[in-house]
Design an enzyme around this catalytic site. Sequence first.
Site, PDB file in Angstrom:
ATOM      1  N   GLU A 107       0.810  -1.216   0.000  1.00 43.80           N
ATOM      2  CA  GLU A 107       0.000   0.000   0.000  1.00 43.80           C
ATOM      3  C   GLU A 107       0.844   1.268   0.000  1.00 43.80           C
ATOM      4  OE1 GLU A 107      -2.744  -3.167   0.778  1.00 43.80           O
ATOM      5  OE2 GLU A 107      -0.814  -2.679   1.706  1.00 43.80           O
ATOM      6  N   HIS A 176      -9.958  -5.139  10.763  1.00 43.16           N
ATOM      7  CA  HIS A 176     -10.509  -4.913   9.423  1.00 43.16           C
ATOM      8  C   HIS A 176     -11.868  -4.225   9.485  1.00 43.16           C
ATOM      9  CE1 HIS A 176      -7.464  -7.952   8.724  1.00 43.16           C
ATOM     10  NE2 HIS A 176      -7.515  -7.687   7.425  1.00 43.16           N
TER      11      HIS A 176
END
Length: 377
Positions: A107, A176
């Site tokens: 990322e 998450h």
Amino acid sequence: MAAPRVFRPAARLLSSRLASTPLRPAFTQTACAPSILRARGYASESGTKEVTVRDALNEALAEELESNQKTFILGEEVAQYNGAYKVTRGLLDRFGPKRVIDTPITEAGFCGIAVGAALAGLHPICEFMTFNFAMQAIDQIINSAAKTHYMSGGIQPCNVTFRGPNGFAAGVAAQHSQDYSAWYGSIPGLKVVSPWSSEDAKGLLKAAIRDPNPVVVLENELMYGQAFPMSEASQKSDFVLPIGKAKIERPGKDLTIVSVSRCVGQSLTAAQELKSKYGVEAEVINLRSIKPLDVETIIASLKKTGRLMVVESGYPMYGVSSEIMALSMEYGFDYLTAPAARVTGAEVPTPYALGLENMSFPQEDTIVGQAAKVLRL
């Protein structure tokens, strides 16, 4: 001494939910389940057509890629796999590997490439498989993308769009399930939008891609497969929604409910129950934009109803609801006839177990119960 009330949203639900069945069923479909790939229906006589949020986002991406050669998409599995949630389905075949780019699981790396490309004059769309993974790239988003225009004295724009699912899904546990609305909404230089319906998704994403500033588009995984009616106007390629403008989804006169993303639908359901159970007409405002915030629409509604409640799935401390309530005190105190209230996620890392997860986020009965308290019913 009892814990402050703000730390106990889940505790208020405990007694009424221990013996009840979960209000939200377990999410068992996979990302490529057949229901997700179903074709859109035909338009009605009025031109309205049922379209899923997923397809609305896909349509927005395709239209912007078609109209602007500077636009491209990059992220994990966006190309050959058609996207982890099939939002980018078919785009690789249509626009090729130079416009739809698969990246490694890095990322910080591919977000940095996107920001650099934007500084060089391109208009990248950076997809995060989930915004939880954007934690790896938050330095690029904030220190590079958000601040460069100001630090360059207005010389260097940074037209980059960061998009992907935000907040909790189902059974994905604490690491998450984080909601980044308040995180990114607090940063000068960033615009932050969060769609609910298909029209929201298409119009806000297109506006984000065209905006010369960095924009964060916070979607919701649980909404991707939901179908909404789209007007004939919203199906056209020139349909764009203004960033910073809320929408009144349901007019009312007794209570203002301000909500965002998936909680808008829950608030509308709760408003209907308030109508049938108490005869209360609640006005439901879909924020659409976290930053800039449409304070004018909120205060105008508060002036009409005299009562305010904010519903969101983020944490109660320092959240979007906290900001809206503070602004209501600052600009609308004289209009309030009762203390403002909020319904938020619990002050706890999101549990994995379904029953505990349900108690950790707003549900329709939570909203109805809190509204009844505000209205003293």
